[in-house]
Scaffold this motif. Structure first.
Motif, PDB file in Angstrom:
ATOM      1  N   PRO A  88      36.308   9.388  14.658  1.00  0.00           N
ATOM      2  CA  PRO A  88      35.412  10.500  14.302  1.00  0.00           C
ATOM      3  C   PRO A  88      34.182  10.030  13.531  1.00  0.00           C
ATOM      4  N   THR A  89      34.374   9.074  12.629  1.00  0.00           N
ATOM      5  CA  THR A  89      33.239   8.567  11.852  1.00  0.00           C
ATOM      6  C   THR A  89      32.224   7.878  12.745  1.00  0.00           C
ATOM      7  N   ASN A  90      32.706   7.049  13.674  1.00  0.00           N
ATOM      8  CA  ASN A  90      31.789   6.345  14.562  1.00  0.00           C
ATOM      9  C   ASN A  90      31.043   7.309  15.473  1.00  0.00           C
ATOM     10  N   LEU A  91      31.711   8.353  15.908  1.00  0.00           N
ATOM     11  CA  LEU A  91      31.054   9.359  16.739  1.00  0.00           C
ATOM     12  C   LEU A  91      29.960  10.084  15.950  1.00  0.00           C
ATOM     13  N   LYS A  92      30.223  10.332  14.681  1.00  0.00           N
ATOM     14  CA  LYS A  92      29.195  10.953  13.841  1.00  0.00           C
ATOM     15  C   LYS A  92      27.976  10.043  13.733  1.00  0.00           C
ATOM     16  N   TYR A  93      28.231   8.726  13.588  1.00  0.00           N
ATOM     17  CA  TYR A  93      27.120   7.783  13.493  1.00  0.00           C
ATOM     18  C   TYR A  93      26.311   7.752  14.783  1.00  0.00           C
ATOM     19  N   MET A  94      26.958   7.954  15.931  1.00  0.00           N
ATOM     20  CA  MET A  94      26.227   8.012  17.199  1.00  0.00           C
ATOM     21  C   MET A  94      25.285   9.212  17.201  1.00  0.00           C
ATOM     22  N   SER A  95      25.761  10.310  16.676  1.00  0.00           N
ATOM     23  CA  SER A  95      24.920  11.499  16.577  1.00  0.00           C
ATOM     24  C   SER A  95      23.769  11.261  15.603  1.00  0.00           C
ATOM     25  N   TYR A  96      24.078  10.645  14.432  1.00  0.00           N
ATOM     26  CA  TYR A  96      23.029  10.330  13.454  1.00  0.00           C
ATOM     27  C   TYR A  96      22.006   9.368  14.064  1.00  0.00           C
ATOM     28  N   PHE A  97      22.507   8.382  14.816  1.00  0.00           N
ATOM     29  CA  PHE A  97      21.668   7.376  15.457  1.00  0.00           C
ATOM     30  C   PHE A  97      20.615   8.046  16.332  1.00  0.00           C
ATOM     31  N   TYR A  98      21.052   8.989  17.139  1.00  0.00           N
ATOM     32  CA  TYR A  98      20.118   9.687  18.014  1.00  0.00           C
ATOM     33  C   TYR A  98      19.150  10.563  17.202  1.00  0.00           C
ATOM     34  N   LYS A  99      19.684  11.348  16.293  1.00  0.00           N
ATOM     35  CA  LYS A  99      18.837  12.285  15.539  1.00  0.00           C
ATOM     36  C   LYS A  99      17.786  11.544  14.707  1.00  0.00           C
ATOM     37  N   LEU A 100      18.171  10.399  14.117  1.00  0.00           N
ATOM     38  CA  LEU A 100      17.253   9.675  13.243  1.00  0.00           C
ATOM     39  C   LEU A 100      16.056   9.131  14.000  1.00  0.00           C
ATOM     40  N   TYR A 101      16.302   8.584  15.199  1.00  0.00           N
ATOM     41  CA  TYR A 101      15.235   7.896  15.925  1.00  0.00           C
ATOM     42  C   TYR A 101      14.657   8.694  17.090  1.00  0.00           C
ATOM     43  N   ALA A 102      15.165   9.873  17.354  1.00  0.00           N
ATOM     44  CA  ALA A 102      14.648  10.683  18.458  1.00  0.00           C
ATOM     45  C   ALA A 102      13.139  10.929  18.366  1.00  0.00           C
ATOM     46  N   PRO A 103      12.560  11.085  17.163  1.00  0.00           N
ATOM     47  CA  PRO A 103      11.100  11.295  17.091  1.00  0.00           C
ATOM     48  C   PRO A 103      10.279  10.175  17.717  1.00  0.00           C
ATOM     49  N   LYS A 142      12.556  -0.004  21.394  1.00  0.00           N
ATOM     50  CA  LYS A 142      13.226  -1.116  22.067  1.00  0.00           C
ATOM     51  C   LYS A 142      13.997  -1.980  21.069  1.00  0.00           C
ATOM     52  N   LEU A 143      13.443  -2.149  19.886  1.00  0.00           N
ATOM     53  CA  LEU A 143      14.134  -2.955  18.882  1.00  0.00           C
ATOM     54  C   LEU A 143      15.466  -2.349  18.466  1.00  0.00           C
ATOM     55  N   LEU A 144      15.595  -1.029  18.587  1.00  0.00           N
ATOM     56  CA  LEU A 144      16.846  -0.377  18.210  1.00  0.00           C
ATOM     57  C   LEU A 144      18.035  -0.946  18.965  1.00  0.00           C
ATOM     58  N   PHE A 145      17.794  -1.414  20.169  1.00  0.00           N
ATOM     59  CA  PHE A 145      18.883  -1.841  21.040  1.00  0.00           C
ATOM     60  C   PHE A 145      19.101  -3.353  21.001  1.00  0.00           C
ATOM     61  N   MET A 146      18.510  -3.996  19.992  1.00  0.00           N
ATOM     62  CA  MET A 146      18.586  -5.452  19.910  1.00  0.00           C
ATOM     63  C   MET A 146      19.262  -5.948  18.642  1.00  0.00           C
ATOM     64  N   ILE A 147      19.815  -5.052  17.852  1.00  0.00           N
ATOM     65  CA  ILE A 147      20.595  -5.470  16.690  1.00  0.00           C
ATOM     66  C   ILE A 147      21.994  -4.860  16.795  1.00  0.00           C
ATOM     67  N   PRO A 148      22.987  -5.446  16.137  1.00  0.00           N
ATOM     68  CA  PRO A 148      24.371  -4.973  16.289  1.00  0.00           C
ATOM     69  C   PRO A 148      24.580  -3.546  15.772  1.00  0.00           C
ATOM     70  N   TRP A 149      25.565  -2.882  16.361  1.00  0.00           N
ATOM     71  CA  TRP A 149      25.881  -1.514  15.973  1.00  0.00           C
ATOM     72  C   TRP A 149      26.309  -1.422  14.512  1.00  0.00           C
ATOM     73  N   ASP A 150      27.076  -2.389  14.042  1.00  0.00           N
ATOM     74  CA  ASP A 150      27.512  -2.370  12.647  1.00  0.00           C
ATOM     75  C   ASP A 150      26.309  -2.371  11.706  1.00  0.00           C
ATOM     76  N   HIS A 151      25.268  -3.116  12.056  1.00  0.00           N
ATOM     77  CA  HIS A 151      24.042  -3.121  11.256  1.00  0.00           C
ATOM     78  C   HIS A 151      23.409  -1.726  11.250  1.00  0.00           C
ATOM     79  N   HIS A 152      23.393  -1.089  12.411  1.00  0.00           N
ATOM     80  CA  HIS A 152      22.821   0.257  12.486  1.00  0.00           C
ATOM     81  C   HIS A 152      23.566   1.222  11.564  1.00  0.00           C
TER      82      HIS A 152
END
Length: 381
Positions: A88-103, A142-152
């Protein structure tokens, strides 16, 4: 508003759109994992991005409340029991990931679509952070997809919805190849607030590109909390401690710095002069001379630094080097006075402060024995 009296799992499993989406997620995941085994973790991050996008587009959390993540987590585990990463926590981070960088792609959806088709090619990986003519938003995306998920996850957690700050650490992670521990250290150091913040005259004394690069290598203040200094310390004490911790100091200075010497001997006319510290920055292709002052900034300090910059420029600069840069690091400064003082100099110089975390009393003596004391004790036995 979610109804707390309903069985959310039953409702979701009776939702045909939800069930169809769940099947699609399973197929999409296996497809991306296969690609990821051949290329980079970028395909996995693309999957996370799209999952977060789907959650926001479908507004599942608005419909079913925070318990939605727990149910989605269990459903994904049931569908793909051998796969980890759907807590559940990781899924929340996926949602945060999208919302943070969607702009970044809000007004240019074609950027995201084009990127998803070919971002992982070697050409894009080489050009993303370096091509000055590309749109910054596209490059950052593009840089978003070039560092590890744990870092994100750690960046998202520490930056609290601040996209500019988060992107700053994404860029730094990519440029410096930071591991997890290094990233955490810099996240705790107020680097975003300090980076490139020194008061300088670079814009009026250097070409535009060189000026921007030179500004980027500065900080204000410099965190020297790794130094062990006693009360009533002076510049020489700071120098000695910096040399004892030169690796830490190089990390604080930033990428590209190489240590050249302390009290570097300059012969000018019939006299000798000794700048505090001399470095070379490989990215600037320039020498950087640093003067330390254990007191508040005074305009007269710049005269000495200006002389050192001019002397090193004449004696050591080669045709492939850019102009020498001077950096004055003081205990503190009045920013207005510092700006006025720099206006009258043609040499590129900057002024910053330093910060210390602790000072030891003048008569402080460690409770741990010194090496000499240990040796003496062993000889006496």
């Amino acid at each position: 508003m979610a109804n707390k009296n309903i069985d959310l799992a039953v409702v979701l499993h009776n939702d045909s759109d939800y069930k169809g989406w769940l099947v699609e997620l399973k197929e999409r995941f296996y497809s991306h994992r296969l690609k990821a085994s051949c290329v980079t973790n970028g395909y996995l991050l693309e999957f996370y991005w799209k999952l977060g996008r789907d959650i926001e587009a479908q507004q599942y959390t608005n419909t079913y409340g925070s318990g939605f993540y727990k149910n989605l987590s269990q459903d994904l585990k049931n569908e793909m029991p051998e796969i980890k990463g759907f807590s559940p926590t990781n899924l929340k981070y996926m949602s945060y990931f999208y919302k943070l960088y969607a702009p970044l792609v809000a007004n240019r959806p074609q950027v995201a679509d084009d990127f998803m088709e070919g971002v992982y090619s070697a050409d894009i990986q080489q050009s993303a952070p370096h091509n000055q003519n590309r749109q910054q938003g596209a490059d950052d995306f593009k840089l978003l997809f070039m560092i590890p998920w744990d870092h994100h996850c750690r960046i998202i957690s520490r930056c609290k919805g601040n996209m500019d700050k988060a992107l700053f650490f994404v860029r730094k992670t990519w440029e410096n190849n930071w591991g997890r521990d290094a990233l955490l250290n810099w996240l705790d150091s107020d680097l975003y607030e300090r980076d490139g913040k020194a008061i300088t005259n670079f814009q009026s004394t250097l070409p535009a590109v060189q000026s921007d690069l030179a500004q980027q290598i500065t900080k204000d203040p410099y965190q020297l909390d790794f130094l062990n200094l006693r009360e009533k310390y002076d510049e020489r004490d700071i120098e000695e401690e910096l040399l004892n911790n030169v690796t830490r100091f190089l990390l604080e200075l930033g990428k590209g710095f190489s240590y050249m010497g302390r009290q570097f001997r300059l012969e000018v006319g019939q006299q000798e002069f000794f700048p505090d510290l001399l470095f070379y920055n490989a990215h600037l292709h320039a020498y950087v001379v640093i003067e330390l002052k254990a007191k508040s900034f005074h305009p007269s300090f710049l005269g000495q630094l200006s002389f050192y910059v001019s002397a090193i420029n004449h004696q050591f600069k080669t045709d492939i080097d850019n102009p020498i840069i001077g950096l004055l690091i003081c205990k503190d400064k009045d920013n207005v006075v510092a700006k006025y003082a720099l206006d009258s100099y043609k040499e590129p110089m900057g002024i910053s402060e330093y910060q210390l975390s602790k000072l030891f009393p003048k008569d402080f003596k460690s409770s741990m024995p010194t090496i000499e004391e240990l040796e003496k004790e062993l000889k006496d036995k």
